[in-house]
Design a protein around this motif. Structure first.
Motif, short mmCIF file in Angstrom:
data_model
loop_
_atom_site.label_atom_id
_atom_site.label_comp_id
_atom_site.label_asym_id
_atom_site.label_seq_id
_atom_site.Cartn_x
_atom_site.Cartn_y
_atom_site.Cartn_z
N GLY A 117 -10.03 10.60 12.99
CA GLY A 117 -9.17 11.58 13.64
C GLY A 117 -7.87 11.00 14.16
O GLY A 117 -7.23 11.63 15.02
N ASP A 118 -7.46 9.84 13.68
CA ASP A 118 -6.24 9.17 14.14
C ASP A 118 -5.03 10.08 13.89
O ASP A 118 -4.76 10.48 12.75
N PRO A 119 -4.29 10.44 14.96
CA PRO A 119 -3.15 11.37 14.80
C PRO A 119 -2.00 10.76 14.00
O PRO A 119 -1.11 11.50 13.55
N LYS B 187 0.86 -1.18 0.00
CA LYS B 187 0.00 0.00 0.00
C LYS B 187 0.90 1.24 0.00
O LYS B 187 2.07 1.18 0.39
N PHE B 188 0.34 2.37 -0.41
CA PHE B 188 1.05 3.62 -0.19
C PHE B 188 0.96 3.94 1.30
O PHE B 188 -0.11 3.80 1.91
N ARG B 189 2.06 4.33 1.88
CA ARG B 189 2.06 4.66 3.32
C ARG B 189 1.18 5.87 3.56
O ARG B 189 1.32 6.91 2.92
N SER B 190 0.27 5.75 4.51
CA SER B 190 -0.65 6.85 4.83
C SER B 190 -0.49 7.35 6.26
O SER B 190 -1.15 8.31 6.66
N MET B 191 0.38 6.67 7.04
CA MET B 191 0.61 7.05 8.43
C MET B 191 2.07 7.44 8.64
O MET B 191 2.95 7.05 7.88
N ARG B 192 2.30 8.20 9.70
CA ARG B 192 3.67 8.47 10.11
C ARG B 192 4.30 7.18 10.60
O ARG B 192 3.62 6.32 11.18
N ALA B 193 5.60 7.03 10.37
CA ALA B 193 6.30 5.83 10.81
C ALA B 193 6.18 5.69 12.32
O ALA B 193 6.40 6.64 13.07
N HIS B 194 5.77 4.52 12.77
CA HIS B 194 5.60 4.26 14.20
C HIS B 194 5.80 2.78 14.46
O HIS B 194 5.73 1.95 13.55
N ALA B 195 6.04 2.43 15.70
CA ALA B 195 6.24 1.03 16.09
C ALA B 195 5.06 0.58 16.93
O ALA B 195 4.51 1.34 17.73
N GLU B 196 4.68 -0.70 16.74
CA GLU B 196 3.61 -1.28 17.54
C GLU B 196 4.12 -2.51 18.26
O GLU B 196 5.14 -3.11 17.87
N VAL C 249 -1.65 13.90 3.58
CA VAL C 249 -1.71 13.19 2.30
C VAL C 249 -2.35 11.82 2.50
O VAL C 249 -3.19 11.38 1.70
N GLY C 250 -1.98 11.15 3.58
CA GLY C 250 -2.54 9.83 3.86
C GLY C 250 -4.04 9.85 4.05
O GLY C 250 -4.74 8.92 3.64
N ALA C 251 -4.55 10.91 4.68
CA ALA C 251 -6.00 11.01 4.88
C ALA C 251 -6.72 11.04 3.55
O ALA C 251 -7.77 10.41 3.37
N LEU C 252 -6.17 11.80 2.60
CA LEU C 252 -6.78 11.87 1.26
C LEU C 252 -6.69 10.51 0.57
O LEU C 252 -7.66 10.05 -0.05
N LEU C 253 -5.54 9.86 0.66
CA LEU C 253 -5.36 8.57 0.02
C LEU C 253 -6.32 7.52 0.58
O LEU C 253 -6.92 6.74 -0.17
N ARG C 254 -6.49 7.52 1.90
CA ARG C 254 -7.37 6.52 2.52
C ARG C 254 -8.83 6.80 2.18
O ARG C 254 -9.61 5.88 1.96
N ARG C 255 -9.20 8.08 2.15
CA ARG C 255 -10.59 8.44 1.88
C ARG C 255 -10.98 8.08 0.45
O ARG C 255 -12.14 7.72 0.18
N THR C 256 -10.03 8.16 -0.47
CA THR C 256 -10.31 7.87 -1.88
C THR C 256 -9.85 6.48 -2.30
O THR C 256 -9.97 6.12 -3.48
N SER C 257 -9.29 5.71 -1.36
CA SER C 257 -8.79 4.35 -1.62
C SER C 257 -7.59 4.33 -2.57
O SER C 257 -7.21 3.26 -3.06
#
Length: 459
Positions: free
Chosen positions: A340-342, A320-329, A347-355
């Motif tokens: 509203g996920d921080p 997938k195209f990365r839509s979130m800031r790099a983070h560890a889980e 750019v990721g919000a637009l990508l996710r909203r439009t698939s």
């Protein structure tokens, strides 16, 4: 050896393909002096169609079968013929001589002709059958609810070409007597009636436990020109529509198995690879723009990858195209995105909203790991959780997961914060498996392009 009907059907298809090419040329080149067609291309497409169409069952009898499925089969077969023609023209370096608009017009007009001719033929046959002609007399053997349903379906669909002519009641209990249909309980009288009434179809609407009864009817009419068909009552056992397959040379009824026959899987595979290749070629500029935007939006790689389960539970890496800031889980934990996920970038919000973040999955399709249409794959951690609490969840792995699916175009996408949401999604996935057809795939693809690019449930 081909019969006269088979030869006529093939001749009509050849005429429609050639006529479509000529009509497309006339539409493309309005000036008649400029009208031209590529004779080699047309000849190859005609030859390939004559070889390919029988493989898709286009010259078989479709009496009593779905016209929507027939239309889908015709569309798929013709698209594959045209794709094969393009590959040949490319290999002999003649693509520069072919007008793209002419090719598109030709594909569309011939497809309309091939489908329309069959629909017209079936419409004529439907009228003829409603008038009481071109019918096959059917005798049904059975008892109980399953038998009644079979009889009701025959009587409710006269256009299918079958006419209910007799019923042999099996089992004790209240006799089921359809209006105007002779009912028999005596085997000898029933056999005599079948032979004297020109009945050519006997349908055994029986449970699997009635094997001796079935054998009795088969032995009785072994020397007669009567088709004996078994319509088993296996609904209480079979997850999907039971089908007969050839297994080590013996017929076997699939109670719980892949709902798509081998031929359908091959057709779906060919369509997926061709569609993915064309999509990636067409979307290359957009993919580059999105990649630059993702790279500039925040630190981290352009692509997000994660392991998912595919057909038969095989694990693969999804793109997938990365839509979130790099983070560890934490290990073994995957947190779904919420409203509203921080972690989500602008750019990721637009990508996710439009698939649009899903577009790299066409590479997965090209690699054979995914399909264009199918159940959406979930994170492996979510698979393990939902498999324990959602009925039928495991059967999503019967086919390859898809970029889009029946659940998604019906609004069941995005966060599954309640168990009911996942249950509804799985119900739609199982409906897709039970009712798959090329026409349904096209409907989902079109719905995705028309309304699926934006969703209030995606964030």
């Amino acid at each position: 050896m081909l019969g006269i009907q088979g030869l006529l059907a093939r001749l009509v298809d050849v005429i429609l393909i050639v006529a479509g090419a000529l009509l497309a040329s006339h539409i493309r080149f309005e000036d008649l002096t400029q009208t031209r067609v590529d004779g080699a291309f047309i000849t190859f497409s005609v030859a390939l169609a004559l070889v390919s169409f029988p493989v898709f069952g286009l010259y078989e009898s479709w009496r009593g079968r779905s016209l929507l499925r027939l239309s889908g089969q015709v569309s798929l077969a013709w698209l594959l013929v045209q794709a094969g023609g393009l590959v040949l023209m490319f290999s002999v370096h003649r693509t520069d001589m072919i007008s793209r608009l002419w090719f598109i017009y030709w594909t569309a007009t011939s497809a309309a002709g091939l489908i329309g001719s069959r629909l017209v033929l079936h419409s004529v046959l439907r009228s003829v059958r409603h008038a009481g002609m071109n019918l096959r007399n059917v005798a049904v053997v059975g008892g109980g609810v399953h038998c009644r349903e079979v009889v009701s379906k025959v009587q409710a669909s006269p256009a299918s070409g079958f006419r209910m002519s007799a019923l042999f009641e099996v089992g004790a209990g209240e006799v089921f007597a359809p209006k105007g249909i002779p009912v028999f309980e005596n085997f000898g009288k029933f056999s005599e009636y079948v032979r004297n009434s020109a009945i050519r179809e006997i349908w055994l609407a029986l449970p699997l436990s009635e094997a001796p009864t079935m054998l009795r009817f088969v032995n009785e009419f072994r020397e007669d020109l009567v088709n004996i068909r078994f319509i088993p009552d296996v609904r209480s056992m079979a997850l999907f529509d039971a089908g007969v397959v050839d297994l080590i040379g013996a017929p076997a009824i699939s109670l719980v198995a892949s709902p798509l026959p081998a031929r359908a899987m091959v057709q779906k595979e060919i369509f997926d690879r061709l569609f993915a290749a064309l999509a990636l070629l067409a979307l290359t500029p957009l993919l580059l723009i999105i990649a630059i935007a993702v790279k500039c939006s925040s630190r981290g790689p352009v692509f997000f990858t994660q392991f998912r389960k595919g057909a038969d539970g095989q694990v693969f890496r999804i793109y997938k195209f990365r839509s979130m800031r790099a983070h560890a889980e934490k290990a073994g934990v995957v947190t779904q995105a919420t409203k509203g996920d921080p972690r989500i970038t602008r750019v990721g919000a637009l990508l996710r909203r439009t698939s649009l973040d899903e577009l790299p999955q066409f590479f997965n399709v090209l690699r054979g790991e995914m399909s264009v249409v199918g159940p959406r794959p979930h994170a492996i951690e979510h698979d393990e959780m939902y498999q324990k609490v959602v009925d039928g969840y495991i059967h999503r792995y019967r086919i390859k997961p898809g970029i889009t699916g029946w659940a998604q175009v019906n609004g069941f996408r995005g966060e599954t914060d309640r168990l009911e949401k996942m249950q509804k999604r799985v119900e739609h996935d199982l409906y897709y498996l039970q009712n798959w057809s090329f026409g349904l795939d096209m409907r989902i693809v079109i719905a995705t392009m028309v309304k699926g690019l934006a969703s209030s449930n995606a964030y």
